[in-house]
Design a protein around this motif. Structure first.
Motif, PDB file in Angstrom:
ATOM      1  N   LEU A   8     140.199 -61.212 -86.461  1.00  0.00           N
ATOM      2  CA  LEU A   8     140.409 -60.013 -85.642  1.00  0.00           C
ATOM      3  C   LEU A   8     141.837 -59.482 -85.725  1.00  0.00           C
ATOM      4  CD1 LEU A   8     138.383 -60.995 -82.442  1.00  0.00           C
ATOM      5  CD2 LEU A   8     137.638 -59.609 -84.387  1.00  0.00           C
ATOM      6  N   THR A   9     142.683 -60.162 -86.465  1.00  0.00           N
ATOM      7  CA  THR A   9     144.068 -59.706 -86.579  1.00  0.00           C
ATOM      8  C   THR A   9     144.295 -58.854 -87.830  1.00  0.00           C
ATOM      9  OG1 THR A   9     144.768 -61.705 -87.741  1.00  0.00           O
ATOM     10  CG2 THR A   9     144.931 -61.713 -85.334  1.00  0.00           C
ATOM     11  N   ARG A  10     143.290 -58.748 -88.683  1.00  0.00           N
ATOM     12  CA  ARG A  10     143.470 -57.950 -89.901  1.00  0.00           C
ATOM     13  C   ARG A  10     143.436 -56.450 -89.575  1.00  0.00           C
ATOM     14  NH1 ARG A  10     137.643 -59.364 -92.594  1.00  0.00           N
ATOM     15  NH2 ARG A  10     136.461 -57.961 -91.278  1.00  0.00           N
ATOM     16  N   LYS A  11     143.824 -55.654 -90.548  1.00  0.00           N
ATOM     17  CA  LYS A  11     143.972 -54.216 -90.304  1.00  0.00           C
ATOM     18  C   LYS A  11     142.654 -53.464 -90.258  1.00  0.00           C
ATOM     19  CE  LYS A  11     148.629 -53.916 -92.001  1.00  0.00           C
ATOM     20  NZ  LYS A  11     149.628 -53.065 -92.526  1.00  0.00           N
ATOM     21  N   ASP A  12     141.664 -53.897 -91.021  1.00  0.00           N
ATOM     22  CA  ASP A  12     140.375 -53.202 -91.076  1.00  0.00           C
ATOM     23  C   ASP A  12     139.244 -54.143 -90.713  1.00  0.00           C
ATOM     24  OD1 ASP A  12     141.481 -50.777 -92.014  1.00  0.00           O
ATOM     25  OD2 ASP A  12     141.549 -51.580 -94.049  1.00  0.00           O
ATOM     26  N   PHE A  13     138.215 -53.572 -90.088  1.00  0.00           N
ATOM     27  CA  PHE A  13     136.999 -54.317 -89.782  1.00  0.00           C
ATOM     28  C   PHE A  13     135.850 -53.682 -90.556  1.00  0.00           C
ATOM     29  CE2 PHE A  13     138.580 -55.386 -85.219  1.00  0.00           C
ATOM     30  CZ  PHE A  13     139.414 -56.358 -85.720  1.00  0.00           C
TER      31      PHE A  13
ATOM     32  N   LEU B 281     142.589 -54.757 -80.094  1.00  0.00           N
ATOM     33  CA  LEU B 281     143.419 -53.790 -80.816  1.00  0.00           C
ATOM     34  C   LEU B 281     144.901 -54.147 -80.766  1.00  0.00           C
ATOM     35  CD1 LEU B 281     141.686 -50.444 -79.829  1.00  0.00           C
ATOM     36  CD2 LEU B 281     141.643 -51.567 -82.064  1.00  0.00           C
ATOM     37  N   SER B 282     145.302 -54.910 -79.749  1.00  0.00           N
ATOM     38  CA  SER B 282     146.709 -55.302 -79.621  1.00  0.00           C
ATOM     39  C   SER B 282     147.066 -56.498 -80.492  1.00  0.00           C
ATOM     40  CB  SER B 282     147.051 -55.612 -78.160  1.00  0.00           C
ATOM     41  OG  SER B 282     146.478 -56.844 -77.763  1.00  0.00           O
ATOM     42  N   LEU B 283     146.048 -57.160 -81.054  1.00  0.00           N
ATOM     43  CA  LEU B 283     146.317 -58.353 -81.876  1.00  0.00           C
ATOM     44  C   LEU B 283     146.967 -57.983 -83.198  1.00  0.00           C
ATOM     45  CD1 LEU B 283     142.979 -60.262 -81.277  1.00  0.00           C
ATOM     46  CD2 LEU B 283     145.201 -60.767 -80.269  1.00  0.00           C
TER      47      LEU B 283
END
Length: 128
Positions: free
Chosen positions: A80-85, A126-128
């Motif tokens: 969940l810390t990556r830039k894209d999902f 989103l803050s991660l």
């Protein structure tokens, strides 16, 4: 200092403008009071949000850690810390993912969490 005017037996005097120092003191007082009001408003707002989001960190720990890991870098579920999902990293996409789930493992939490809890959880992700 004052000019006296006599009009139909009524005396009036024209006063000078207020002293410059007095006007500065008045403006400074207005600025200080305005800053204080804004400060108090934001302190109350931010402390409430901080407290609420602290609860969502607890919800994350209870509901999400088993798949996404304590550091949210992914175990069974994605990082969940990556830039894209896969389904998008927007607020709307995350709301839909958490509420309705996704095929291939992401369970739906729409029935288990309130809308406000999901919104705060989205902000946390989103803050991660």
């Amino acid at each position: 200092m004052f000019e006296h005017h006599d009009s139909e037996g009524i005396q009036s005097r024209k006063e000078k403008k207020s002293p410059f120092v007095l006007r500065i003191v008045l403006y400074l007082m207005l600025i200080i009071v305005s800053c204080f009001v804004v400060y108090v408003f934001f302190i109350r707002f931010s402390s409430h949000k901080e407290e609420y989001c602290t609860l969502e960190k607890k919800v994350f720990a209870e509901r999400c850690v088993s798949c996404h890991g304590a550091d949210a870098r992914g175990l069974i579920g994605p990082d969940l810390t990556r830039k894209d999902f896969t389904y998008g990293k927007t607020e709307a996409a995350l709301m839909k993912t958490i509420t309705m789930g996704r095929p291939g493992g992401m369970p739906a939490f729409g029935d288990n969490l309130s809308c406000e809890q999901i919104k705060c959880l989205v902000q946390f992700i989103l803050s991660l």
